[in-house]
Design an enzyme around this catalytic site. Structure first.
Site, mmCIF file in Angstrom:
data_model
loop_
_atom_site.group_PDB
_atom_site.id
_atom_site.type_symbol
_atom_site.label_atom_id
_atom_site.label_comp_id
_atom_site.label_asym_id
_atom_site.label_seq_id
_atom_site.Cartn_x
_atom_site.Cartn_y
_atom_site.Cartn_z
ATOM 1 C CB SER A 1 -0.513 0.056 1.307
ATOM 2 O OG SER A 1 -0.272 0.477 2.375
ATOM 3 C CG ASP A 2 1.706 5.837 -1.291
ATOM 4 O OD1 ASP A 2 2.297 6.220 -0.651
ATOM 5 O OD2 ASP A 2 1.049 6.398 -1.920
ATOM 6 C CD1 TRP A 3 5.365 5.154 4.894
ATOM 7 C CD2 TRP A 3 4.381 3.905 2.767
ATOM 8 N NE1 TRP A 3 5.701 3.985 5.093
ATOM 9 C CE2 TRP A 3 5.880 3.467 3.138
ATOM 10 C CE3 TRP A 3 4.945 3.525 1.625
ATOM 11 C CZ2 TRP A 3 6.507 2.538 2.737
ATOM 12 C CZ3 TRP A 3 5.450 2.443 1.197
ATOM 13 C CH2 TRP A 3 6.623 1.657 1.927
ATOM 14 N N GLY A 4 -0.717 4.453 4.251
ATOM 15 C CA GLY A 4 -2.011 4.561 5.142
ATOM 16 C C GLY A 4 -2.216 4.667 3.747
#
Ligand code: BGC
Length: 764
Positions: free
Chosen positions: A231-234
């Site tokens: 995932s992208d961060w968050g």
């Protein structure tokens, strides 16, 4: 490690351990399980240098990272149109990752530049998916040749920063396939990235980080991706749905909270454990690939990379305008005869803000590079403006004007300050700071020879474009940009880069203007496939600088365009050959662009689309032959009726040019599409459509006879006015079959009509 062995390890893990493996151990590491021989591996940003954080982690470039070399950003490297060059950048990055024990570099960033306002355009490559895809594949191949993984990002539909974590990009299927997916498709198919980063946003109502369509059906099943999706961060919302959809790794760690949700879902039967196994297997596959290919002899040679950064940058600088002012003969210039104006001559802006922000090893501006070359005493420097606020500083302005007056030429180093463009927010306008625009105007009043050297991550409006003689686009060219600028300004290196995007005259000309950045949490991509030059060309709109534009200090002539056939089936490949000659007086490289046009089509298509490019170095007077291969995709559009690429039989134009608006050679080829579109006739099928199909045309005769439409011929003067016959034939052409019941002679019944339509469908 073989998949089977990995499966055996997964089989030994408890459900809790597996769930834990599916999220980061911290901000940058994957989980480790010593007893199972699973090591922790580190991932780091990316894309144009290493942002390895040893201490406190963050995704916004706030905390310190190790000293590294900042290479030119994506906006610049794409302008090189040079896949070898970008491959070399990738190799250097891979080498430094090996030396620093980083398993995956978080890049390349390859979202399409839908609007010039996107705050992250400086990291992205292009408005054109073909170019973005080729550049991405070259970058990935370069990095991965050193056994370091990459993570093409942000997959997908992340074309703005405004509300990037929650926005829902509404994109129709044809546009997805033709514009927003192909760069990822090319990257995955051509260079097999070890990982892919799922973006923050939703697409068509679904978080990409949960989407089976994007993460499994398209990415793995259609394109053959075999690494892990992180995932992208968050970007994670519903973690369990993410596992179902194909999101293997959540980053950063959710501190165990969402791991517990995975465990609970398996236990209550709402999530198959096999899907958790699949995610763990995907992650371990890459973890071990990295571990087994460690190169402990690798060195991060910052000095060498700094030099490489400059060599790459010079191939990325686009000469936008030159009315006989460049190159400057520094060697023979008199003392103080050249004015270098603007803060960016000494302290250039060469990288953007956010997660790609590098703690630089060295920074070389043009002034320092000029001094190194021994030209220091020929140049007078005047700061001209401050870039931490947009206010005209009269004293600085006057000093600059005086310096320009005394000089024979004034070079103004200008551009966008950090506060104007960055990750996290979008620009509101396309203007440069007023204080810089004013500086350029005032200098141009006293000095006829003005060159503007720009530092910016995306297009700017240029109200002074006709008042200056030269414009040099440096983009965000990395920490050694000054050396590269001096090479270009002095003619030590012949400019060869081309714009990977259109510079519109003004923001409101851009096709996304009315739908950017959307309303609330929704943005509609209403311009569809007409992004960048695909739109400006279709609308016959004047632009400031077109896609693919870039000047040289020499001239190139194009000749001998040949196609290896003039008729072909879409399953065959077409070889296109042409000759390029350096007919000017300086050695240099030319980027030849190959476009394909379908002048007649049943659907709306762009005027032309880029389907090939090649960069060729030529000595003065030298000629070289270059060739391209075009396959089905070069001619096809995405037909949603068959959920596939479709070539409509007909003539296609093959266009070779020096830019999208400078086409030099043209040939046509007849391509026969081998796929047929199936038709289903019904009561609303029009007579015109039916008559185009010879089989159906025969069957429709009784319906035609029963209709009075076919008999309509109206002569002028009978009260219907001129054009009456056209009207009559149009009325028949667009009459639905059912009209023979309302406007007929009574010989047709509803049952008979339906029988004929059924027969037409049987024989279709
Ligand atoms: C960015 C990514 C980056 C990640 C880690 C996110 O905010 O969108 O591009 O790789 O942070 O820093």
């Amino acid at each position: 490690m073989e998949r089977e062995k990995i499966r055996q390890i997964v089989a030994k893990m408890t459900l809790e351990e597996k769930a834990k493996m599916c999220s980061g151990a911290d901000f940058w590491h994957t989980e480790s399980f010593e007893q199972l021989g699973i090591p922790a591996t580190m991932v780091s940003d990316g894309p144009h240098g290493l942002r390895k954080q040893d201490m406190e982690g963050d995704h916004l470039g706030v905390n310190d990272s190790i000293v590294a070399v900042c290479f030119p950003a994506g906006c610049a490297t794409a302008a090189s149109f040079d896949t070898d060059l970008i491959g070399r950048l990738g190799e250097a990055l891979g080498e430094c990752c090996q030396a620093e024990d980083v398993s995956v570099v978080l890049g390349p960033a390859i979202n399409i530049k839908r609007s010039p306002l996107c705050g992250r355009n400086f990291e992205y490559y292009s408005e054109d998916p073909y170019l973005a895809g080729k550049m991405a594949a070259a970058y990935i191949n370069g990095v991965q040749s050193k056994n370091i993984g990459t993570s093409p990002k942000h997959y997908m539909g992340n074309n703005q920063e405004t509300r990037r974590l929650s926005v829902d990009a509404r994109i129709d299927e044809r546009t997805l396939r033709e514009i927003y997916l192909p760069a990822f498709e090319e990257a995955v198919k051509e260079s097999r990235p070890w990982t892919v980063m799922a973006s923050y946003n939703k697409v068509n109502g679904e978080h990409v980080s949960e989407s089976k369509k994007f993460l499994t059906d398209i990415l793995r099943d259609e394109w053959g991706f075999d690494g892990y999706v992180m995932s992208d961060w968050g970007a994670v919302c519903d973690r369990v749905q993410g596992i179902r959809g194909g999101l293997d790794l959540e980053m950063p760690s959710s501190n165990g909270h969402r791991d517990a949700l995975i465990v609970r879902a398996v236990k209550d039967g709402s999530l198959e454990e096999a899907l958790v196994d699949r995610a763990v297997e995907n992650i371990l596959n890459i973890v071990f690939r990295y571990q087994e290919n460690r190169d402990t002899t690798a060195v991060f040679d910052r000095e060498k990379d700094h030099e490489l950064s400059g060599r790459i940058a010079r191939e990325c600088i686009v000469l936008l305008k030159n009315e006989g002012v460049l190159p400057i003969d520094f060697k023979r210039a008199e003392k103080e005869s050249i004015a270098f104006i603007g803060k960016y001559a000494k302290a250039p802006r060469f990288q953007g803000g956010g997660s790609s922000h590098i703690t630089c090893y060295q920074k070389t501006g043009a002034m320092a590079a000029a001094e190194k070359l021994g030209y220091g005493d020929k140049i007078t420097y005047a700061k001209g403006y401050e870039d931490d606020r947009d206010v005209v500083d009269e004293a600085l302005l006057q000093e600059a004007v005086e310096a320009a007056k005394k000089a024979k030429i004034a070079v103004i180093f200008a551009g966008l300050p950090d506060a104007f463009e960055s990750e996290g927010f979008d620009r509101k306008h396309m203007r440069m700071p007023d204080c810089q625009n004013r500086l350029i105007e005032e200098v141009a009043k006293v000095q006829p020879n003005v060159v503007v050297v720009l530092h910016n991550g995306s297009p700017v409006e240029m109200p002074w474009v006709n008042k200056v003689k030269g414009i040099v686009e440096s983009y965000l060219g990395g920490e050694n940009i000054g050396s590269a600028q001096m090479e270009i300004l002095s003619g030590m290196f012949n400019p060869c880069a081309k714009l990977p995007e259109t510079f519109p005259k003004k923001l409101s000309d851009n096709p996304s203007y009315l739908n950017f950045p959307g309303v609330g949490n929704e943005v509609e991509y209403k311009e569809g496939i007409f992004v960048g030059y695909r739109y400006y060309e279709k609308k016959e709109m004047d632009v400031l600088f077109p896609f693919g534009h870039g000047l040289s200090y020499t001239q190139f002539t194009y000749s001998d365009l040949r196609l290896d056939k003039d008729r072909m089936k879409d399953e065959e490949a077409l070889t296109v050959t042409l000759k390029v000659t350096n007919s000017g007086s300086m050695a240099g490289s030319e980027v030849v662009q190959l476009y394909v046009a379908d002048p007649e089509s049943r659907v709306q298509r762009p005027v032309k689309e880029l389907k090939g490019f090649a960069k060729v170095f030529l000595d003065q007077g030298e000629s070289k032959e270059i060739s391209f291969k075009l396959d089905k995709r070069a001619f096809a559009y995405y037909e949603t009726a068959i959920s596939d690429w479709f070539v409509e039989s007909g003539e296609f134009e093959i266009l070779a040019g020096a830019s999208s608006s400078d086409i030099r050679l043209k040939k046509t080829v007849y391509v026969e599409g081998t796929k047929k579109l199936s038709v289903v006739y019904d009561l609303d099928s029009t007579m015109g459509d039916v008559l185009k199909d010879p089989v159906a045309a025969k069957l429709v005769e009784p319906i035609r006879k029963a209709s009075t439409m076919a008999e309509l011929t109206i002569t002028e003067g009978e009260g219907m006015g001129p054009g009456a016959n056209e009207m009559a034939s149009a009325m028949e052409e667009f009459a639905p079959l059912r009209n023979c019941l309302s406007f007929g002679n009574g010989t047709m019944t509803p049952d008979r009509l339906q029988e004929i339509i059924d027969e037409m469908n049987r024989q279709a």
